[in-house]
Motif scaffolding. Sequence first.
Motif, mmCIF file in Angstrom:
data_model
loop_
_atom_site.group_PDB
_atom_site.id
_atom_site.type_symbol
_atom_site.label_atom_id
_atom_site.label_comp_id
_atom_site.label_asym_id
_atom_site.label_seq_id
_atom_site.Cartn_x
_atom_site.Cartn_y
_atom_site.Cartn_z
ATOM 1 N N UNK A 289 0.829 -1.210 0.000
ATOM 2 C CA UNK A 289 0.000 0.000 0.000
ATOM 3 C C UNK A 289 0.865 1.263 0.000
ATOM 4 N N UNK A 290 1.919 1.265 0.808
ATOM 5 C CA UNK A 290 2.807 2.424 0.828
ATOM 6 C C UNK A 290 3.505 2.597 -0.516
ATOM 7 N N UNK A 291 3.945 1.488 -1.101
ATOM 8 C CA UNK A 291 4.614 1.557 -2.399
ATOM 9 C C UNK A 291 3.691 2.120 -3.468
ATOM 10 N N UNK A 292 2.420 1.741 -3.461
ATOM 11 C CA UNK A 292 1.471 2.273 -4.438
ATOM 12 C C UNK A 292 1.290 3.783 -4.278
ATOM 13 N N UNK A 293 1.189 4.230 -3.027
ATOM 14 C CA UNK A 293 1.033 5.672 -2.792
ATOM 15 C C UNK A 293 2.227 6.448 -3.322
ATOM 16 N N UNK A 295 4.559 5.377 -5.563
ATOM 17 C CA UNK A 295 4.770 5.174 -6.996
ATOM 18 C C UNK A 295 3.845 6.017 -7.850
ATOM 19 N N UNK A 296 2.691 6.409 -7.321
ATOM 20 C CA UNK A 296 1.735 7.216 -8.091
ATOM 21 C C UNK A 296 2.321 8.555 -8.498
ATOM 22 N N UNK A 301 11.652 3.797 -9.383
ATOM 23 C CA UNK A 301 10.938 2.665 -8.792
ATOM 24 C C UNK A 301 10.947 2.688 -7.274
ATOM 25 N N UNK A 302 9.881 2.174 -6.703
ATOM 26 C CA UNK A 302 9.830 1.913 -5.260
ATOM 27 C C UNK A 302 10.249 0.463 -5.060
ATOM 28 N N UNK A 332 -0.182 -2.347 -10.614
ATOM 29 C CA UNK A 332 0.201 -2.298 -12.022
ATOM 30 C C UNK A 332 1.690 -2.008 -12.145
ATOM 31 N N UNK A 333 2.320 -2.635 -13.136
ATOM 32 C CA UNK A 333 3.725 -2.383 -13.451
ATOM 33 C C UNK A 333 4.639 -2.679 -12.260
ATOM 34 N N UNK A 334 4.506 -3.906 -11.742
ATOM 35 C CA UNK A 334 5.391 -4.369 -10.680
ATOM 36 C C UNK A 334 6.162 -5.584 -11.169
ATOM 37 N N UNK A 335 7.400 -5.714 -10.708
ATOM 38 C CA UNK A 335 8.231 -6.878 -11.022
ATOM 39 C C UNK A 335 8.731 -7.463 -9.713
#
Length: 500
Positions: A289-293, A295-296, A301-302, A332-335
């Motif tokens: 959740x923190x990474x999504x916030x 990365x927006x 990259x996070x 979206x767009x995670x590896x």
Amino acid sequence: MARIAVGGFHHETNCFAEPKTDYAYFNIQRDRPPLVRGEEVLRRLGGSSFAMAGFMAETQDEHSLLPLLWTSGGAGGLVTADAYERIAGELVGRLSEAGDVDAVFLDLHGAMVSEPFEDGEGELLRRVRAVVGPAVPIVISLDYHANVTPAMVEHSDAMVAYLTYPHVDRAETGRRAAAALRMVLRRGRPTERALRKLPFLLPLNDQCTLVEPSRSIVAGSMVAEGDLASLAYLAGFPPSDLFWCGPAVIAHGWDQGEVDRAADRMTREVALQEPNFAVPMVSPEAGVAEAQRIAAHATRPVVIADTQDNSGCGGTADTTGLLKALVAAGVEDAVLGLLCDPAAAAAAHAAGEGARVRIALGGHAGPEGVTPLEAEYVVERLGSGRFRTTGQVVGGRDADIGPMALLRLGGVRVVVTSKRMQAFDQAPFQHLGIEPARQRILGLKSTCHFRAEFEPIAEKVIIVLAPGIYLADPSAYPYRRLRPGVRLRPLGPDHRGAAA
């Protein structure tokens, strides 16, 4: 010109991990060479990122090097009795056959626990000392995570340790070991020693030398200065269950007063910093959740570090906690990488690029409660798993981690391997067409080594605690051999349940 016997036997043992590390594993080409002997040691290790390479580069024009054998089993479960005796026996046998030598250099890890001997390196050094006798100096290089024992100190004449974690100075450590040996050859074997063990265990996440307090502590290490052959701080490897597990300060030299003063000074510095060893960690769901916030709005990259599934700590590299959190959050767009699942890689290769194939991915090797993520994946890219590493930690190695596949589930792509490899280099991602710097979110199965290559390109690093074989909090391990009274983490509970 001195005749110097050189060899190496590496293993970082997680006593709570399965399977055990057998002889065959030491003979497999992975992200490091397999077991090599004689002149092949010089050929395969020369120019690499190992301590042996630095030592050889510093000494081969000055002295005659007699290569014995070199092998690294990486990190994993207990070394089997068969593997230990075959490798240690061959190394000592080759040393015996070499005849008279003027010195010995051994490139070791320092955290090996075997079925017959909990102090793997101490026993090896005892055997080497028995062969060469009391007058021949033995200098060793050690990993920063070594669990140093009295036997290791007694049977060596200088200990030179990595000063970095992530380990970007392995070869430089070999060169520093050569400087120590040069001084020892000139002055004779050091007669004085000091070993100081700290009264607490230090979680690996807290040992990073890129930040304080570890950065300043390691800066006090010395090699070939005054009456000191070496002064070293070793942070220890908590998953190794042995009596002497934990951080240590070691000094070798020719004046007991100077040796004791140097060791006591560094030990006090480490002890005073006990409250300052801490790295924040969160659940996979909170981390995602923190990474999504972030990365927006980020342009870089996070990074999410799946710290408890680090194969460099004996992890299986196939847990699915972080993967499931990424998929459940609709990222979206995670590896995510590197996830070891040879059956999944084989199924992807059989299906071919562009195919859709149902796979039960990961979650096959524990711990309890970790299950596969079964779904229909798109096979985006396939690779041989053979490439050359490029980064600061393991750069210049010819890796072979078996057939690889890039699988996609929704907006999450997974880099799948057939052999375990920690996510501490960008080359395996690039092997499958992934440029890490261009991703929004990078999930990495690593504890600290990833920082050398990925933190410089990251907007932020988040450490998550998904279930895994390696436990970031040592107090969760069921130690059987650890000496009583040791705090199981900084300022934490004492071993055997006493209050801190």
